[in-house]
Design a protein around this motif. Structure first.
Motif, PDB file in Angstrom:
ATOM      1  N   HIS A  30       0.812  -1.285  -0.059  1.00 36.95           N
ATOM      2  CA  HIS A  30      -0.105  -0.025  -0.180  1.00 36.95           C
ATOM      3  C   HIS A  30       0.849   1.132  -0.064  1.00 36.95           C
ATOM      4  O   HIS A  30       2.268   1.210   0.140  1.00 36.95           O
ATOM      5  CB  HIS A  30      -0.818   0.125   0.966  1.00 36.95           C
ATOM      6  N   HIS A  60      -1.200  -0.945  -6.288  1.00 37.49           N
ATOM      7  CA  HIS A  60      -2.545  -0.543  -6.681  1.00 37.49           C
ATOM      8  C   HIS A  60      -2.716   0.885  -7.179  1.00 37.49           C
ATOM      9  O   HIS A  60      -1.535   1.714  -6.684  1.00 37.49           O
ATOM     10  CB  HIS A  60      -3.591  -0.727  -5.573  1.00 37.49           C
ATOM     11  N   ASP A 112      -4.062   3.286  -6.397  1.00 41.14           N
ATOM     12  CA  ASP A 112      -4.027   4.393  -5.160  1.00 41.14           C
ATOM     13  C   ASP A 112      -3.023   4.552  -4.290  1.00 41.14           C
ATOM     14  O   ASP A 112      -2.937   5.311  -3.457  1.00 41.14           O
ATOM     15  CB  ASP A 112      -5.244   3.851  -4.393  1.00 41.14           C
ATOM     16  N   LYS A 172      -6.156  -2.826  -9.947  1.00 38.20           N
ATOM     17  CA  LYS A 172      -7.052  -2.990  -8.925  1.00 38.20           C
ATOM     18  C   LYS A 172      -7.575  -4.660  -8.692  1.00 38.20           C
ATOM     19  O   LYS A 172      -7.857  -4.963  -7.866  1.00 38.20           O
ATOM     20  CB  LYS A 172      -8.333  -2.178  -9.314  1.00 38.20           C
ATOM     21  N   ASP A 207      -5.768   0.255  -1.664  1.00 42.16           N
ATOM     22  CA  ASP A 207      -4.573  -0.181  -2.373  1.00 42.16           C
ATOM     23  C   ASP A 207      -3.942  -1.429  -1.272  1.00 42.16           C
ATOM     24  O   ASP A 207      -2.723  -1.736  -1.856  1.00 42.16           O
ATOM     25  CB  ASP A 207      -3.839   1.017  -2.324  1.00 42.16           C
TER      26      ASP A 207
END
Length: 282
Positions: free
Chosen positions: A65, A89, A91, A128, A175
């Motif tokens: 993340h 991810h 994000d 994703k 994420d």
């Protein structure tokens, strides 16, 4: 087959190695080598050099993340790996903050932009959905919050590129990625920080892989603020899955670590900086 996990960065350290708040694990399985997270600074690189790691042997880097304590060391690793695939991810590049709702928020975002990392040699794969990074090794993709006793941390906020300088909102942490390795004895699951909850994550992997056996988990279990009931329910779920090995790190928390060590006895491992774990029974 042998699974080897070398923990390059964690909150605590074995003798002769350095520690910092964060996580980085170098993993080798079936001749494929990847890095899960990079810690906050160059501590992971320093510890890797003590282990005589050949950084150019790293096939991929997975970012669990976008928090600083898991991504801050990326630039230092890129200096040693050369161009390398970096999986995460989309994000991860959102601005992220930690707040106590009184003092100014702490910025815990990734320290560089996507473009800056690409100039350093990062070849990004941002998705994703689950990504198979090698045969039998898959990322989780987005995980749904379904287990009643697992909640998102209300102190973590985010701004998307579209609403920068506007009101910060609770970070839904889409994420938050984990990794599952399919072994002859079941899944071995690697967790960065498990913000979506280890139970949610394990259930998700069982669903997307069709494999109901879970042999082990390693990494951050994100239970440092968990109450006694959540810790007990998580441990019970681990046992229901047949989990044999629990190698906890980083954000697991003292109470959860103590409880799991009593419940899993010789199957429990305090996985900290400098430690090399070899599972040759797989």
């Amino acid at each position: 087959m042998t699974l080897q996990i070398t923990t390059l960065c964690e909150n605590t350290a074995t003798f002769g190695y350095k520690a910092e708040w964060g996580l980085s694990m170098l993993v080798n399985y079936n001749d494929f080598t990847f890095l899960l997270d990079t810690g906050m600074t160059d501590i992971g690189v320093q510890n890797g050099l003590k282990h005589n790691i050949d950084f150019k042997s790293i096939n991929s880097i997975v970012l669990s993340h976008g928090h600083l304590d898991h991504t801050g060391g990326l630039s230092y690793f890129l200096e040693h790996t050369g161009p390398v695939n970096v999986i995460g991810h989309p994000d991860i590049f959102n601005r992220k903050f930690s707040t106590n709702h009184q003092a100014p928020d702490d910025d815990i975002s990734m320290p560089f932009t996507k473009n800056e990392y690409e100039k350093m040699g990062a070849l990004f794969t941002l998705a994703k959905d689950p990504v198979e990074i090698a045969p039998g090794i898959i990322t989780s993709g987005e995980v749904k919050m379904e287990t009643p006793f697992e909640k998102l941390d209300s102190s973590l906020l985010s701004e998307t590129p579209k609403n920068q300088n506007s009101k910060r909102v609770l970070d839904n942490l889409n994420d938050d990625l984990s990794i599952a390795i399919s072994t002859p004895k079941g899944l071995f699951i690697l967790l960065g920080c498990a913000h979506k909850g280890p139970v949610n994550i394990i259930k998700h992997f069982i669903k997307i892989t069709g494999e109901k056996r879970v042999y082990g988990v390693a990494g951050g279990l994100h239970m440092s603020r968990a109450n006694e009931q959540r810790i007990k329910e998580t441990s019970s779920f681990f046992k229901e899955c047949g989990i044999n090995k629990v190698a906890s790190s980083h954000c697991t928390g003292f109470n959860a670590t103590s409880y799991l060590s009593k419940e899993f006895q010789t199957g429990f491992i305090h996985n900290n900086s400098g430690k090399k774990l070899i599972f040759d029974e797989l």
